[in-house]
Motif scaffolding. Structure first.
Motif, short mmCIF file in Angstrom:
data_model
loop_
_atom_site.label_atom_id
_atom_site.label_comp_id
_atom_site.label_asym_id
_atom_site.label_seq_id
_atom_site.Cartn_x
_atom_site.Cartn_y
_atom_site.Cartn_z
N VAL A 24 -7.08 -67.55 -20.08
CA VAL A 24 -5.99 -66.70 -20.57
C VAL A 24 -6.63 -65.57 -21.38
O VAL A 24 -7.32 -65.82 -22.38
CB VAL A 24 -5.01 -67.51 -21.43
CG1 VAL A 24 -3.87 -66.62 -21.92
CG2 VAL A 24 -4.45 -68.69 -20.63
N VAL A 25 -6.39 -64.35 -20.95
CA VAL A 25 -7.14 -63.19 -21.45
C VAL A 25 -6.22 -62.13 -22.05
O VAL A 25 -5.10 -61.91 -21.57
CB VAL A 25 -7.96 -62.56 -20.30
CG1 VAL A 25 -8.62 -61.26 -20.74
CG2 VAL A 25 -8.99 -63.55 -19.80
N ASP A 26 -6.71 -61.48 -23.09
CA ASP A 26 -6.07 -60.26 -23.57
C ASP A 26 -7.16 -59.29 -24.00
O ASP A 26 -8.14 -59.69 -24.64
CB ASP A 26 -5.14 -60.52 -24.75
CG ASP A 26 -4.37 -59.25 -25.14
OD1 ASP A 26 -3.41 -58.90 -24.42
OD2 ASP A 26 -4.74 -58.60 -26.13
N ARG A 37 -11.79 -47.49 -22.49
CA ARG A 37 -12.72 -48.59 -22.73
C ARG A 37 -12.05 -49.74 -23.49
O ARG A 37 -11.07 -49.54 -24.20
CB ARG A 37 -13.92 -48.09 -23.55
CG ARG A 37 -14.64 -46.87 -22.98
CD ARG A 37 -15.25 -47.11 -21.62
NE ARG A 37 -16.22 -48.19 -21.65
CZ ARG A 37 -17.52 -48.03 -21.89
NH1 ARG A 37 -18.01 -46.82 -22.13
NH2 ARG A 37 -18.34 -49.07 -21.88
N ILE A 38 -12.64 -50.90 -23.37
CA ILE A 38 -12.20 -52.08 -24.11
C ILE A 38 -12.74 -52.02 -25.53
O ILE A 38 -13.91 -51.72 -25.75
CB ILE A 38 -12.67 -53.36 -23.41
CG1 ILE A 38 -11.90 -53.56 -22.09
CG2 ILE A 38 -12.50 -54.59 -24.31
CD1 ILE A 38 -12.37 -54.75 -21.26
N VAL A 39 -11.88 -52.31 -26.52
CA VAL A 39 -12.31 -52.34 -27.93
C VAL A 39 -12.30 -53.76 -28.49
O VAL A 39 -12.91 -54.02 -29.54
CB VAL A 39 -11.45 -51.42 -28.81
CG1 VAL A 39 -11.66 -49.96 -28.44
CG2 VAL A 39 -9.97 -51.80 -28.74
N SER A 40 -11.60 -54.68 -27.84
CA SER A 40 -11.64 -56.08 -28.24
C SER A 40 -11.19 -56.93 -27.07
O SER A 40 -10.42 -56.48 -26.21
CB SER A 40 -10.76 -56.36 -29.47
OG SER A 40 -9.40 -56.12 -29.19
N ALA A 41 -11.68 -58.17 -27.04
CA ALA A 41 -11.34 -59.07 -25.94
C ALA A 41 -11.26 -60.50 -26.47
O ALA A 41 -12.03 -60.89 -27.35
CB ALA A 41 -12.38 -58.98 -24.82
N ALA A 42 -10.33 -61.27 -25.91
CA ALA A 42 -10.17 -62.67 -26.29
C ALA A 42 -9.91 -63.50 -25.04
O ALA A 42 -9.25 -63.04 -24.11
CB ALA A 42 -9.04 -62.84 -27.29
N VAL A 43 -10.43 -64.72 -25.03
CA VAL A 43 -10.24 -65.64 -23.92
C VAL A 43 -9.90 -67.03 -24.47
O VAL A 43 -10.63 -67.56 -25.32
CB VAL A 43 -11.49 -65.77 -23.03
CG1 VAL A 43 -11.22 -66.73 -21.87
CG2 VAL A 43 -11.94 -64.41 -22.52
N LEU A 96 -15.03 -66.74 -18.05
CA LEU A 96 -14.15 -66.50 -16.91
C LEU A 96 -14.56 -67.28 -15.66
O LEU A 96 -13.73 -67.52 -14.78
CB LEU A 96 -14.16 -65.00 -16.56
CG LEU A 96 -13.75 -64.01 -17.66
CD1 LEU A 96 -13.96 -62.59 -17.16
CD2 LEU A 96 -12.31 -64.22 -18.09
N ASP A 97 -15.80 -67.66 -15.60
CA ASP A 97 -16.39 -68.20 -14.36
C ASP A 97 -15.63 -69.41 -13.83
O ASP A 97 -15.38 -70.39 -14.54
CB ASP A 97 -17.85 -68.58 -14.62
CG ASP A 97 -18.61 -68.82 -13.32
OD1 ASP A 97 -18.12 -68.41 -12.26
OD2 ASP A 97 -19.70 -69.41 -13.40
N GLY A 98 -15.24 -69.32 -12.56
CA GLY A 98 -14.59 -70.44 -11.88
C GLY A 98 -13.13 -70.65 -12.25
O GLY A 98 -12.54 -71.66 -11.85
N PRO A 125 -16.98 -62.67 -12.66
CA PRO A 125 -16.83 -63.83 -11.77
C PRO A 125 -15.37 -64.30 -11.69
O PRO A 125 -15.06 -65.44 -12.01
CB PRO A 125 -17.72 -64.88 -12.45
CG PRO A 125 -17.60 -64.56 -13.90
CD PRO A 125 -17.51 -63.05 -13.98
N VAL A 126 -14.50 -63.42 -11.26
CA VAL A 126 -13.08 -63.74 -11.16
C VAL A 126 -12.63 -63.46 -9.73
O VAL A 126 -12.88 -62.38 -9.20
CB VAL A 126 -12.24 -62.88 -12.13
CG1 VAL A 126 -10.76 -63.23 -12.02
CG2 VAL A 126 -12.72 -63.06 -13.57
#
Length: 331
Positions: A24-26, A37-43, A96-98, A125-126
């Motif tokens: 689950v990504v934002d 561009r991306i400035v922050s990422a969460a998984v 993200l892998d798999g 890897p998505v």
């Protein structure tokens, strides 16, 4: 409290065709254009039945001004010492892998992630993504609109810091679990879509500038608590007519919006303008397309669109079409 569908879902076999894990990504970004561009990422990694396994968060130095600070709250000084995307690409990939990428308006998050990996000369890897807007429609959830806050409220999830990547990912993960159990209980086919990674990247003549401690004077985005009023330049392309379902958008098409959108309206309009589309403030016989997440709302725009026979699509479908807009010079 969070609505619990575990008991109901356990009464029936779990669908064998469902994925074995999800990410689950934002991501928060400097804007919506192809060179933003991306400035922050969460998984948040969750298992086959939506149970949270762990979470991860990082700031990212975009190497340019941070864009709409009034939305994501991240200033140039806050991002100055953050890692570059290429420095976190491997760890991000491991998260993200798999797994199936899950996001609210997933076409946007996936597009930004794919571009960042292409710039870093790597592949994410998505292979599949799942949009929670599309899933809520499959489940016919009685939501007033398609914003994350509405999905959260429906399942009793507390939203503490909107447009913070870590909190938005947490909220979505907590709302995804009961959504997934509801889908499994009804044997609903999940709306999975293929993720096609970019294999090369060219910035061309970029807007990208080195990050500074203050706003970049040449940028259309400036930090602050409000968005400056802007007059859009006229669209340079002639109107090619109405959008035909199943075909791509074409530069010059007149696009109108109605109702709430999950992405900030002005940023969505910016992206359409940068793709060569004309933003129409009303619907007329010349309007090529109406974008709305609630076609049955009875607003003046939707009523006019029906009377004129103007095609109507939702925000997620429009986001897909924006990936490949046909140049005006093509026949």
């Amino acid at each position: 409290m969070l609505e619990d569908h575990t008991t109901a879902a356990s009464a029936v076999p779990w669908p064998a065709a469902y994925p074995t894990g999800y990410a689950v990504v934002d991501v928060e970004t400097t804007g919506l254009a192809r060179d933003d561009r991306i400035v922050s990422a969460a998984v948040y990694r969750v298992d086959a039945q939506g149970e949270i396994e762990d979470h991860w968060y990082t700031l990212v130095n975009p190497q340019r001004d941070p864009g709409p600070v009034w939305i994501h709250g991240l200033t140039s000084s806050m991002l100055a010492d953050a890692p570059l995307f290429k420095d976190i690409a491997e760890e991000f990939a491991g998260r993200l892998d798999g797994r199936v990428l899950v996001a609210h308006n997933a076409v946007f998050d996936w597009s930004m992630i794919a571009r960042e990996y292409a710039r870093a000369e790597r592949l994410a890897p998505v292979r599949q993504r799942l949009c929670t807007i599309a899933l809520s429609k499959e489940l016919a959830l009685p939501l007033p609109n398609h914003k994350l806050e509405s999905l959260a409220a429906h399942f009793g999830v507390e939203q503490r810091h909107a447009h913070n990547a870590l909190d938005d990912a947490r909220v979505l993960a907590e709302a995804f679990r009961p959504s997934l159990h509801a889908a499994a209980g009804g044997n609903v086919r999940l709306p999975l879509l293929e993720c096609r990674p970019l294999t090369e990247w060219s910035d061309g003549a970029p807007r990208v500038v080195r990050q500074s401690t203050g706003p970049a004077p040449s940028s259309s985005y400036r930090p602050g608590s409000w968005r400056p009023s802007r007059k859009r330049p006229p669209c340079p392309y002639p109107n090619p007519g109405r959008y035909e379902p199943g075909k791509p958008l074409k530069q010059g098409m007149r696009v109108a919006f109605s109702g709430d959108t999950s992405v900030e309206r002005e940023l969505l309009e910016d992206r359409a303008v940068e793709a060569g589309l004309h933003i129409a403030t009303s619907v007329s016989r010349l309007t090529s397309l109406l974008v709305t997440n609630d076609p049955d709302s009875g607003t003046s725009k939707t009523v006019k669109a029906r009377s004129f026979g103007t095609p109507v699509i939702d925000e997620a479908a429009f986001g897909q079409l924006l990936q490949d807009v046909t140049p005006a010079t093509e026949s």
